[in-house]
Design a protein around this motif. Sequence first.
Motif, PDB file in Angstrom:
ATOM      1  N   SER A 181       0.866  -1.033   0.068  1.00  0.00           N
ATOM      2  CA  SER A 181      -0.018  -0.177   0.182  1.00  0.00           C
ATOM      3  C   SER A 181       0.856   1.156  -0.035  1.00  0.00           C
ATOM      4  O   SER A 181       1.945   1.176   0.768  1.00  0.00           O
ATOM      5  N   GLY A 236      -5.508 -14.530  -1.454  1.00  0.00           N
ATOM      6  CA  GLY A 236      -6.525 -13.347  -1.300  1.00  0.00           C
ATOM      7  C   GLY A 236      -6.152 -12.904  -0.002  1.00  0.00           C
ATOM      8  O   GLY A 236      -6.397 -11.582   0.123  1.00  0.00           O
ATOM      9  N   HIS A 237      -5.974 -13.592   0.991  1.00  0.00           N
ATOM     10  CA  HIS A 237      -5.832 -13.256   2.395  1.00  0.00           C
ATOM     11  C   HIS A 237      -4.526 -12.277   2.214  1.00  0.00           C
ATOM     12  O   HIS A 237      -4.751 -11.166   3.174  1.00  0.00           O
ATOM     13  N   GLN A 240      -5.345  -9.069   0.723  1.00  0.00           N
ATOM     14  CA  GLN A 240      -6.294  -8.025   1.774  1.00  0.00           C
ATOM     15  C   GLN A 240      -5.191  -7.209   2.813  1.00  0.00           C
ATOM     16  O   GLN A 240      -5.369  -6.079   2.843  1.00  0.00           O
ATOM     17  N   ILE A 243      -3.311  -4.676   0.828  1.00  0.00           N
ATOM     18  CA  ILE A 243      -4.275  -3.380   0.681  1.00  0.00           C
ATOM     19  C   ILE A 243      -4.721  -2.517   1.816  1.00  0.00           C
ATOM     20  O   ILE A 243      -4.675  -1.407   1.810  1.00  0.00           O
ATOM     21  N   ALA A 244      -4.612  -3.259   3.091  1.00  0.00           N
ATOM     22  CA  ALA A 244      -4.963  -2.495   4.100  1.00  0.00           C
ATOM     23  C   ALA A 244      -3.741  -1.901   4.827  1.00  0.00           C
ATOM     24  O   ALA A 244      -4.105  -1.192   5.729  1.00  0.00           O
ATOM     25  N   GLU A 259      -5.101  -3.506  -9.316  1.00  0.00           N
ATOM     26  CA  GLU A 259      -4.960  -2.973  -8.074  1.00  0.00           C
ATOM     27  C   GLU A 259      -3.716  -1.790  -8.156  1.00  0.00           C
ATOM     28  O   GLU A 259      -3.720  -0.603  -7.523  1.00  0.00           O
TER      29      GLU A 259
END
Length: 306
Positions: A181, A236-237, A240, A243-244, A259
Amino acid sequence: MTSRPEPPAPMPRKLPPLGALRAFEAAARRLSFQKAADELAVTPTAISHQIRLLEDSLGVALFIRHVRRVSLTMAGLTLFPAVRDGLDGMATAVAALRPPPVTHPVLTLSATTLFTGRRLIPALARFRARHPDIDLRLHATEAIADLEAGAADAAVRYGTGPFPGLVSLHLCDDAFGVLASPRLGLRCPRDLAGTTLLHVDWHHRSPDAPGWSHWRRLAGASWLDTGRGLRFTDDGHALQLAIAGEGALIGSLVLLRDELASGVLVQPFGPLIPGAGYHLVATPARMASPEVQALRDWLSAACTAA
């Protein structure tokens, strides 16, 4: 010259209501008011009422009522074949008038969960718009579908091939890099020293698997402790959390293109880990079919579109 007399008009048929005849035929065929009710989607009381009306209009009993069953009287035995044949004839005529049902070819495509979610589902509307006559079903799984056994019509495989017994079409090559991120503010490799490393345990491990150990070798970052961080078996985990802003991961530039384009993830620095390719694979017979040919064109666009 005398004119011929008009033929007498046919006498109107004196028939009981069709609903009563349908109730009688179902009950006579099944010898059960309950089963007739189930077939016609009504209550047993409704069946009994219809048959009582029919018996009253004919002036004869059609059934002998036993405690848990019914049987036909002589009158019922006489009436049953005529009603059965009449209803069968009407059903045949009605079916002949209806247009044949429209059947769409069903096409099942197998791919990994991340590839399905990141590349196929966003492009699915375009496939349906171009090929409304094909019922495309996506089978997201990490298992390798047995195409020769009919587990799917085609699959997207990652690797270098060959794929024994299958015809393959190269879609695109992948590459992997450090993704995080922008909130983490990573500017250079040394910033990773204070960053949580997110690991994905690939189902098929190899020394060249795109992970932190491989990236450290290419970057010459011997100081980076790649044993620390969080480990996941599901891409996917890890995604996530990245991204956080909870860590950095080694991610696919092809699968995470959206993304990166939207800015929720950035690739702050290199190097890149060269990846293998994505291939559409199918049996020779299925690859030659019009449906898989349409799938091929759609996948090529989905994988290479910016």
